[in-house]
Design a protein around this motif. Structure first.
Motif, PDB file in Angstrom:
ATOM      1  N   SER A 181      -8.686 -12.244   8.011  1.00  0.00           N
ATOM      2  CA  SER A 181      -8.402 -11.586   6.744  1.00  0.00           C
ATOM      3  C   SER A 181      -6.929 -11.218   6.687  1.00  0.00           C
ATOM      4  O   SER A 181      -6.183 -11.404   7.647  1.00  0.00           O
ATOM      5  CB  SER A 181      -9.253 -10.323   6.623  1.00  0.00           C
ATOM      6  N   GLY A 182      -6.520 -10.687   5.591  1.00  0.00           N
ATOM      7  CA  GLY A 182      -5.157 -10.144   5.529  1.00  0.00           C
ATOM      8  C   GLY A 182      -4.169 -10.991   4.759  1.00  0.00           C
ATOM      9  O   GLY A 182      -3.170 -11.436   5.306  1.00  0.00           O
ATOM     10  N   TRP A 183      -4.455 -11.181   3.489  1.00  0.00           N
ATOM     11  CA  TRP A 183      -3.521 -11.921   2.654  1.00  0.00           C
ATOM     12  C   TRP A 183      -2.152 -11.217   2.548  1.00  0.00           C
ATOM     13  O   TRP A 183      -1.126 -11.864   2.690  1.00  0.00           O
ATOM     14  CB  TRP A 183      -4.167 -12.111   1.263  1.00  0.00           C
ATOM     15  N   PRO A 184      -2.130  -9.882   2.356  1.00  0.00           N
ATOM     16  CA  PRO A 184      -0.818  -9.222   2.232  1.00  0.00           C
ATOM     17  C   PRO A 184       0.064  -9.416   3.457  1.00  0.00           C
ATOM     18  O   PRO A 184       1.248  -9.713   3.334  1.00  0.00           O
ATOM     19  CB  PRO A 184      -1.174  -7.741   2.060  1.00  0.00           C
ATOM     20  N   SER A 185      -0.552  -9.260   4.653  1.00  0.00           N
ATOM     21  CA  SER A 185       0.280  -9.399   5.853  1.00  0.00           C
ATOM     22  C   SER A 185       0.809 -10.829   5.965  1.00  0.00           C
ATOM     23  O   SER A 185       1.937 -11.079   6.394  1.00  0.00           O
ATOM     24  CB  SER A 185      -0.514  -9.029   7.109  1.00  0.00           C
ATOM     25  N   MET A 186      -0.009 -11.761   5.526  1.00  0.00           N
ATOM     26  CA  MET A 186       0.375 -13.168   5.552  1.00  0.00           C
ATOM     27  C   MET A 186       1.616 -13.399   4.679  1.00  0.00           C
ATOM     28  O   MET A 186       2.580 -14.055   5.097  1.00  0.00           O
ATOM     29  CB  MET A 186      -0.810 -13.966   4.973  1.00  0.00           C
TER      30      MET A 186
END
Ligand code: UDP
Ligand code: MG
Length: 319
Positions: free
Chosen positions: A265-270
């Protein structure tokens, strides 16, 4: 015995106010140096005011004054090079027109070159930066620290262009044909035995400095690119470092998914990482571009300056 000659090269850009005052001071020096000829080579670096007219007047008044006028503003480095090329004296001095370089030091410099035969060049550095904005001094100091770390020539902190050299040093400088000229580095590169005189900073006598913060920044980059390839090595190193980090991150994510069945998960961190990495990529490309652009200009072999006119005496001597 033939009298020895000192040629004083002065680059001038919009110095209509300072030039007459400068001339006055030089006359005093000339009087002191009775046994030596002093010639003044004034280089008009495409001034937009009456500098050229004043030069011509001075030239008429005094036969030991010569002038060169460039076809546009080529920058101080180019103007100094033009002056050096036409300076035929046994000793050659570089000086600013704004009297920030104390003329009386010239006597001291000359005395050193006369008495110490192993010294080839007497240069000056200012030990204080009085009268200069604090932030400018701070960046200047940082620049000197950096360039001395990453290049293998020595660039002395606070070094001015003001110096008196023997003819052999002038010839060595002229033998360097590069287009991008960072003369503080060029003097370090040619070597020779240089003695340093220290003095306190003086403020300009008249007129305004032509260096903005941005032009100084560009000058600093030019110095670094001319005398060090370390930024290229650093950008390659950053590339390798990021490869290693991303490899470890991939391993961690794969193992986590296999062992614990964690969903990724973790679109923002990506997105953050994407921005960071592409930012660094562009930065490194910029570094490469900087070197490439310099190589491009060198490859064109354009002249560093173009002379529009000079005094008759000079023209005769040159042809
Ligand atoms: N100068 C020049 N061409 C330029 C800028 C400056 O010939 O494009 C000359 C200027 O007339 C002066 C010297 O270089 O004699 C030093 O310039 P300035 O006093 O502006 O620099 P600073 O002393 O602030 O470093
Ligand atoms: Mg100045």
């Amino acid at each position: 015995m033939k009298k020895e000659t000192i040629s004083i090269v002065v680059a001038c850009y919009n110095e209509e106010e300072a030039l007459p005052l400068f001339y006055h001071e030089i006359l005093k020096i000339k009087k002191e140096l009775k046994k030596t000829d002093v010639e003044l080579i004034l280089v008009n670096d495409g001034s937009k005011d009456n500098t050229l007219k004043i030069m011509k007047d001075l030239c008429k008044r005094n036969s030991s004054i010569h002038y060169l006028s460039l076809s546009r503003n080529f920058g101080k480095e180019a103007a100094m090079l033009a002056g050096l090329t036409y300076a035929k004296g046994d000793y050659v001095a570089l000086m600013d027109a704004d009297l920030q370089d104390p003329p009386e030091l010239l006597l001291e410099m000359f005395a050193i070159l006369k008495s110490e035969k192993d010294v080839d060049c007497v240069a000056t550095r200012r030990v204080t930066r009085m009268g200069e904005p604090k932030i400018r001094s701070f960046f200047a100091r940082m620049f000197y620290k950096l360039i001395n770390k990453i290049s293998n020539i020595e660039v002395v902190d606070g070094a001015r262009d003001y110096r008196l050299m023997r003819k052999n040093v002038r010839n060595a400088i002229l033998s360097l044909k590069e287009y991008n000229r960072f003369s503080k580095g060029l003097f370090g590169f040619v070597g020779f035995n240089t003695k340093w005189l220290e003095y306190e900073n003086k403020e300009r006598i008249a007129g305004e400095t032509s260096w903005s913060f941005f032009s100084l920044f560009k000058y600093a980059i030019e110095g670094i690119v001319s005398f060090s390839t370390m930024p290229l090595t650093i950008s390659a190193f950053i590339g390798i470092l990021f490869c290693v980090i991303s490899f470890i991150m991939i391993l961690v994510i794969v193992l986590k998914t296999i062992l614990f069945g964690d969903p990724t998960s973790g679109w923002p961190s990506m997105i953050c990482i994407l921005f960071l990495v592409s930012g660094i990529q562009l930065f490194c490309l910029g570094i490469i571009g900087e070197y490439l652009s310099k190589t491009y200009l060198e490859a064109k072999k354009r002249p560093v300056y173009i002379i529009k006119e000079m005094d008759k005496e000079r023209t005769k001597r040159e042809n």
